[in-house]
Design a protein around this motif. Structure first.
Motif, PDB file in Angstrom:
ATOM      1  N   LEU A 851       0.821  -1.096   0.078  1.00 53.79           N
ATOM      2  CA  LEU A 851      -0.017   0.025  -0.021  1.00 53.79           C
ATOM      3  C   LEU A 851       0.992   1.068   0.068  1.00 53.79           C
ATOM      4  O   LEU A 851       0.798   2.192  -0.613  1.00 53.79           O
ATOM      5  CB  LEU A 851      -0.844  -0.010   1.269  1.00 53.79           C
ATOM      6  N   LEU A 852       1.980   1.220   0.701  1.00 58.47           N
ATOM      7  CA  LEU A 852       2.767   2.442   0.829  1.00 58.47           C
ATOM      8  C   LEU A 852       3.438   2.544  -0.446  1.00 58.47           C
ATOM      9  O   LEU A 852       3.423   3.677  -0.983  1.00 58.47           O
ATOM     10  CB  LEU A 852       3.901   1.950   1.822  1.00 58.47           C
ATOM     11  N   ILE A 855       0.876   3.930  -2.584  1.00 52.63           N
ATOM     12  CA  ILE A 855       0.452   5.412  -2.298  1.00 52.63           C
ATOM     13  C   ILE A 855       1.420   6.491  -2.682  1.00 52.63           C
ATOM     14  O   ILE A 855       1.146   7.385  -3.250  1.00 52.63           O
ATOM     15  CB  ILE A 855       0.254   5.633  -0.816  1.00 52.63           C
ATOM     16  N   THR A 856       2.687   5.968  -2.557  1.00 52.75           N
ATOM     17  CA  THR A 856       3.869   6.852  -3.048  1.00 52.75           C
ATOM     18  C   THR A 856       3.689   7.274  -4.493  1.00 52.75           C
ATOM     19  O   THR A 856       4.022   8.398  -5.066  1.00 52.75           O
ATOM     20  CB  THR A 856       5.193   6.108  -2.902  1.00 52.75           C
ATOM     21  N   ALA A 858       0.925   6.903  -6.424  1.00 54.24           N
ATOM     22  CA  ALA A 858      -0.257   7.777  -6.437  1.00 54.24           C
ATOM     23  C   ALA A 858      -0.174   9.176  -6.210  1.00 54.24           C
ATOM     24  O   ALA A 858      -0.696   9.993  -6.963  1.00 54.24           O
ATOM     25  CB  ALA A 858      -1.555   6.940  -5.807  1.00 54.24           C
ATOM     26  N   LEU A 859       0.652   9.359  -5.165  1.00 54.92           N
ATOM     27  CA  LEU A 859       0.785  10.744  -4.905  1.00 54.92           C
ATOM     28  C   LEU A 859       1.123  11.643  -5.811  1.00 54.92           C
ATOM     29  O   LEU A 859       0.875  12.708  -6.208  1.00 54.92           O
ATOM     30  CB  LEU A 859       1.539  10.816  -3.506  1.00 54.92           C
TER      31      LEU A 859
END
Lengths: 918, 123
Positions: A851-852, A855-856, A858-859
């Motif tokens: 997930l991390l 998310i990185t 996607a950010l």
């Protein structure tokens, strides 16, 4: 607009399925609405086409491959489009009353609409590859429609045969069209049609023509691929009327007409296309007479008429092309109505065999009348449309002077075909409606429901109208369609019924009387036919197919005997052959890049590696020793990485090596220490294969090492690593930044492997053969030693993690080191004691890590950069000094978490003594 | 040096392939290990052999080893670990279910060779 014409029926195919709960009438109305809309759109464009304009529409799809969704509408397309939508509408009405109550009407409608969309696609496509796509779609729809009554064996066989032949021809067509596109320099018809001279003078012309003809002949059921069409008569009659007489089988001749300006006009075209057409015309007309099945007769008659059209296009003169296009229209109208009439007869009497169907005139006079008119049109009786195009055909054969002395043969053969065509038409009428009384019919026939006959009435009216007033009805459409076939201005021709007393009229008259004569003497012919039946192509084909299937079965049995070792040996052999084929023509390249000089230490470690590898093989029946030797080899590989400037690899390989060895040691608990290989499994063969593989790979490595390096790519990463990724450890920057997406995938693979392992372990392990870890005598020194080691190793992991972006290290290595620190605790201490103190839910950590990473990535998308774009800032930290904080670090942290969780999950799963109870 | 490395890669491949063709799952796993060493070295070799020039940027040094093969090998090591682990656990499961660690899942018959066409029991 053009695209909508195709899309409407394709998307509309869902409508009848959706409407079926509201009953059959709603279903039919919905379908008819879709067809009508499509037809209205087409008619809306008709004025432009009649004005001589070419309507075009395009959307680039994969322009680099020449694949564009480009459409065109010209005269030929308009003619076919009207046939497809017009007859389609009648078929929708007909099918509503034809299908029995228990048949799924919505499915038939959905398939018919899909087919209609595909067929419209063929005629509107400007890109030849797009055309092929729709071509194959019609083959698929035909397969599904022929097999509509899939519970019937003959339907399944017919569907399969149709698919094999038409889809097989489609493959040849694909090759032909690709080749054509290569030669013409474009896949757009608009361009290809202008390059006729280039194509015809190219040496590849004959190959292109043959391949395209293969596609055409299979689709349009031309000899020797004609036999699928009679088999396809297992389809419901609306399908036969629509696909197998009016539209789909016309796709082949449509393509001939479409490519006429490009391919026609050569000797090869004349002899191939004309020859196939002539033979099919004669052969199928002869065969049609002897069919006892009503639809079988019509099927052979269709083949024969398609042969006629092919022959006309093959003759290659503009006038012949006009006649061909005219006959396409006429045949579609009278043959569709005949099929529908045959369907009515079958519907009302439950029988299709002409030996039982007799004297139906008094039971269904109106239907009989309609069928008679349509059959007369088929026979070429004056005042009907069939007469006009047949007359034009006769005239063309007469004027065929190019053949010299044998040119007399053409009109004669044409007349013979006419004779048979009249004879089978006569049989259709006389045998069914007169000729005594019905024999053993399942039902006593009567007139069908009103609306079942309406489509036939409309079509027959068209036959009459066109037959009597050709220039007022079909004239303009024919002119615009024919001119887009010919490509130039049309020669003068007259559509009149009466041209005075001339040779074509004489031929027509001869054919009419001859046909009646032949029919009246049919008993003799039937006896002859039974004594000397012509070889049936379908049987030959079936035999060939069976032989092919037997061969495939034998090959599969030989290859797949269930022995894994054999598969692997074959794979290695195949890889060897592939490598050899690649290497053979050139051999190894010359040495231009001698490597660094060899020193004594290199040699010593090289020999050590060789020894370890050989010992692994030598001891492979004693698992523990073999594992130690393999681990030793791995350690030398680590040294090799160090030597060859790959510190990251060395670190990673070292930690992975330790983890793998622990893992295999744990696994050994469940396997006997020694084992016997199966001595009979050909060690010599394996040794030979292994040697060959080794030699091959060595040669490959040697060849690579000796050629000059290609620094372009390496230089890119070396120069962009710091400005672009903010790190000096280029390998790490590549992994977490430049190729971050790959790393995401790789981490996911690791998680999937760990979850798979967990699932496997949940099923239980074999009874261990060695004592469990927990019962080993406690190693006191180790136990005391590992406690402080834990803190140190974890600190080491953190250190490796933090410096990873700039110096050797990184999330992966750090994760492995941390995992090892924890595993050591388990190994040294009481297993349960550690488990109590360290309760981790590993899947949760894997998920968190993934997930991390996501998310990185996607950010950066939120901020408007591509997925996984990284950014970085420099911060000052006490003690550590200048420190770079990159967003890639969060990425690396994700990797770190995943690795720890994965390794622990795997190792503890295997080592957990609690599982021994299973 | 080129010759030595090429020969070692070849030897590792040969040993790996031979073990890969054995009938016991553990041997196959070991063979796969050796084979992955060979493949990793081969991949590294595609960047040519360079001594003492790690691809870590630092001032005062102009030559670096090719980082791309190294990045590829790093990935290969990770995936290789995952595969070895999965393979070995699969082998253990197979033994638990089928009672044999033969790659076909069944011990060959007394004649010594599994007869062709005979399908082994499926787990």
């Amino acid at each position: 607009m053009l695209a909508l014409i195709i899309l409407l029926p394709v998307l509309g195919a869902a409508l009848p399925l959706w409407l079926q709960r509201r009953g059959r009438n709603a279903c039919a109305w919905g379908t008819a609405l879709v067809v009508t809309l499509s037809m209205i759109l087409l008619l809306g464009l008709a004025p432009a086409v009649f004005a001589g304009r070419l309507v075009q529409w395009g959307l680039p799809w994969i322009p680099a491959l020449g694949l564009n969704a480009s459409l065109r509408l010209d005269g030929l397309g308009l003619l076919f489009g009207l046939l497809i939508t017009g007859i389609g509408l009648l078929v929708v009405l007909y099918a509503r009353y034809y299908l029995a109550a228990h048949d799924n009407l919505a499915r038939l409608y959905a398939l018919l609409l899909l087919f209609m969309g595909a067929m419209l696609g063929i005629i509107l496509a400007d890109n030849v590859l797009l055309l092929l796509l729709f071509w194959e779609l019609t083959s698929l729809c035909s397969f599904l429609l022929v097999g509509y009554w899939h519970e019937r064996g003959d339907a399944r066989r017919g569907a399969r045969l149709a698919l094999i032949l038409t889809a097989g021809g489609g493959l040849a067509l694909l090759a032909g069209l690709l080749w054509l596109g290569q030669v013409a320099g474009s896949f757009e018809l608009s361009t290809v049609l202008l390059r006729g001279d280039v194509v015809r003078s190219d040496p590849a012309y004959l190959g292109i023509l043959l391949l395209i003809l293969l596609g055409v002949c299979t689709k349009s059921a031309q000899f020797p691929f004609h036999f699928w069409l009679p088999q396809a008569m297992a389809a419901p009659t609306p399908v036969s009327a629509y696909l197998h007489s009016a539209t789909m089988v016309k796709a082949g001749v449509f393509l001939l007409a479409r490519l006429f300006p490009v391919l026609a006009g050569t000797e090869a075209w004349f002899s191939l296309v004309g020859g196939v057409g002539l033979f099919t015309l004669l052969f199928a007309a002869y065969m049609a007479l002897f069919q006892h099945d009503l639809k079988g007769l019509l099927a052979y008659s269709t083949i024969s008429h398609l042969g006629l059209i092919t022959l006309l296009l093959g003759i290659g003169t503009p006038l012949a092309a006009v006649a061909g296009v005219f006959h396409i229209i006429n045949h579609a109208t009278f043959k569709a109505s005949l099929f529908m009439a045959a369907g009515i007869i079958e519907h009302e009497s439950g029988c299709r065999d002409m030996r039982q169907l007799n004297g139906l005139f008094k039971y269904m006079p109106q239907t009989a009348l309609l069928a008679m008119v349509a059959a007369a049109a088929m026979a070429g009786v004056p005042l009907l449309n069939g007469f006009l195009s047949k007359e034009m055909f006769f005239a063309e054969t007469v004027h065929l002077a190019r053949l010299g002395e044998i040119s007399l043969l053409f009109p004669m053969l044409a007349t013979v075909a006419g004779v048979f065509s009249v004879a089978y038409s006569a049989r259709f009428i006389h045998d069914v409606f007169f000729n005594g009384e019905p024999i053993n019919l399942p039902r006593l026939p009567h007139e069908p429901p009103r609306y079942l006959r309406v489509p036939v009435e409309i079509l027959v009216a068209l036959c009459l109208l066109v037959g009597m007033l050709p220039s007022y009805t079909v004239g303009p459409l024919l002119a615009v369609a024919a001119s887009s076939v010919v490509g130039t201005a049309l020669p003068p021709y007259s559509l009149a019924i009466w041209h005075g007393f001339n040779l074509p009229l004489l031929m027509s008259t001869l054919a009419l009387f001859g046909g009646v004569l032949v029919y009246s003497q049919r008993a003799i012919l039937f006896r002859l036919h039974e004594r000397y039946p012509p070889p049936v192509g379908q049987l030959l084909f079936a035999a060939g197919l069976n032989r092919l299937l037997d061969g495939a079965r034998w090959l599969t049995g030989w290859l797949e005997n269930g022995a894994l070792q054999r598969y692997l040996a074959l794979l290695v052999l195949a890889a060897l052959l592939a490598g050899l084929v690649g290497l053979w023509p050139t051999g190894l390249p010359a040495t231009v890049h001698p490597g660094p000089a060899l020193n004594l230490l290199d040699l010593v470690f090289g020999l050590l590696l060789a020894l370890m590898a050989l010992l692994t093989v030598r001891w492979h029946e004693r698992r523990l020793l073999a594992l130690l030797a393999a681990g030793g080899a791995g350690l030398v590989v680590v040294l090799a990485f160090v030597r060859f400037s790959a510190p990251d690899l060395a670190l990673t390989q070292l930690t992975v090596e330790v983890v793998t060895t622990v893992l295999l040691l744990l696994a050994l608990r469940f396997l006997p220490l020694e084992m016997r290989q199966n001595a009979l499994h050909r060690p010599w063969r394996d040794m030979l294969l292994a040697l060959a593989a080794g030699l091959g790979v060595a040669a490959l490595a040697w060849g690579v090492l000796n050629t000059a390096p290609q620094p372009a790519l390496a230089d890119y990463f070396l120069t962009h690593s710091l400005p672009g990724g903010g790190g000096t450890n280029v390998v790490n920057v590549i992994l977490v930044d430049f190729r971050g997406f790959d790393t995401l995938g790789e981490t996911t693979v690791l998680v999937v492997a760990a979850l798979g392992i967990a699932a496997l372990l949940a099923g239980g392990l074999p009874q261990p053969v060695a004592p469990a870890v927990v019962s080993l005598p406690r190693a006191l020194l180790l136990q005391i030693g590992v406690r402080p080691l834990l803190a140190l190793t974890l600190l080491m992991a953190v250190y490796l993690f933090l410096r990873g972006h700039n110096l050797p290290g990184g999330g992966f290595v750090a994760g492995l080191v941390a995992a090892l620190a924890l595993v050591t605790q388990y190994l040294a201490d009481d297993f349960r004691a550690v488990t109590v103190r360290l309760t981790l839910h590993y899947p949760r950590y894997m998920a968190a890590g993934l997930l991390l990473i996501a998310i990185t990535g996607a950010l950066s998308m939120v901020l408007g950069y591509p997925f996984l774009t990284s950014t970085f800032v420099h911060v000052q930290l006490p003690l550590l000094g200048d420190f770079e904080l990159a967003s890639a670090m969060a990425f690396d942290l994700g990797v770190f978490l995943v690795v720890i969780a994965t390794v622990l999950a795997i190792l503890l799963g295997l080592g957990d003594p609690g599982r021994e109870a299973v | 040096m080129n010759l030595l490395l090429a020969a070692l890669i070849g030897l590792l491949t040969a040993c790996g392939v031979f073990l890969l063709l054995r009938a016991r799952t553990f041997s196959v796993a070991l063979g796969l290990m050796l084979l992955s060493y060979a493949v990793n070295l081969l991949l590294l070799a595609s960047g040519r052999l360079v001594l003492q020039q790690p691809p870590v940027l630092e001032a005062g040094r102009a030559h670096f080893a090719d980082p791309i093969p190294q990045a590829l090998v790093l990935t290969a090591i990770v995936i290789g670990f995952g595969m070895t682990a999965f393979l070995i656990v699969l082998a253990l499961r197979a033994r638990a279910v089928l009672g044999s660690d033969h790659v076909d899942g069944v011990e060959p018959g007394p004649s010594g060779s599994a007869s062709p066409g005979e399908t082994p029991a499926r787990g």
